[in-house]
Design a protein around this motif. Sequence first.
Motif, PDB file in Angstrom:
ATOM      1  N   SER A  14       0.888  -1.250  -0.109  1.00 49.37           N
ATOM      2  CA  SER A  14       0.025   0.010   0.112  1.00 49.37           C
ATOM      3  C   SER A  14       0.914   1.354  -0.174  1.00 49.37           C
ATOM      4  O   SER A  14       0.602   2.223  -0.749  1.00 49.37           O
ATOM      5  CB  SER A  14      -0.938   0.015   1.361  1.00 49.37           C
ATOM      6  N   GLN A  15       1.891   1.364   0.804  1.00 54.26           N
ATOM      7  CA  GLN A  15       2.586   2.317   0.812  1.00 54.26           C
ATOM      8  C   GLN A  15       3.376   2.632  -0.534  1.00 54.26           C
ATOM      9  O   GLN A  15       3.531   3.813  -0.740  1.00 54.26           O
ATOM     10  CB  GLN A  15       4.007   2.352   1.885  1.00 54.26           C
ATOM     11  N   LYS A  17       2.554   1.704  -3.539  1.00 53.79           N
ATOM     12  CA  LYS A  17       1.371   2.327  -4.373  1.00 53.79           C
ATOM     13  C   LYS A  17       1.362   3.817  -4.153  1.00 53.79           C
ATOM     14  O   LYS A  17       1.291   4.515  -4.984  1.00 53.79           O
ATOM     15  CB  LYS A  17       0.095   1.704  -4.158  1.00 53.79           C
ATOM     16  N   LYS A  18       1.140   4.215  -3.055  1.00 56.11           N
ATOM     17  CA  LYS A  18       1.002   5.860  -2.244  1.00 56.11           C
ATOM     18  C   LYS A  18       2.227   6.699  -3.143  1.00 56.11           C
ATOM     19  O   LYS A  18       1.974   7.505  -3.610  1.00 56.11           O
ATOM     20  CB  LYS A  18       0.908   6.038  -1.185  1.00 56.11           C
ATOM     21  N   ASN A  19       3.518   5.951  -2.995  1.00 54.78           N
ATOM     22  CA  ASN A  19       4.361   6.679  -3.294  1.00 54.78           C
ATOM     23  C   ASN A  19       4.663   6.868  -4.803  1.00 54.78           C
ATOM     24  O   ASN A  19       5.030   7.872  -5.173  1.00 54.78           O
ATOM     25  CB  ASN A  19       5.929   5.761  -2.796  1.00 54.78           C
ATOM     26  N   ILE A  22       2.241   9.789  -5.603  1.00 60.53           N
ATOM     27  CA  ILE A  22       2.829  11.002  -5.474  1.00 60.53           C
ATOM     28  C   ILE A  22       3.702  11.258  -6.352  1.00 60.53           C
ATOM     29  O   ILE A  22       3.818  12.361  -7.055  1.00 60.53           O
ATOM     30  CB  ILE A  22       3.255  10.672  -4.041  1.00 60.53           C
TER      31      ILE A  22
END
Length: 52
Positions: A14-15, A17-19, A22
Amino acid sequence: MRVYDLITELKRMSQAKKNKMIAADYIKVREALKQCKGSLSEDIILEREDRI
């Protein structure tokens, strides 16, 4: 232990994917501002001076 490992892996994914999201947003902004001439920060400062 397996459940803990699964949760940890899901959080990591999940992290990641967020990166990526961004980074993609950052590139979009850079592309949009590429055509601008001058200093964006100076333009913002000048606009703020009008309100003071």
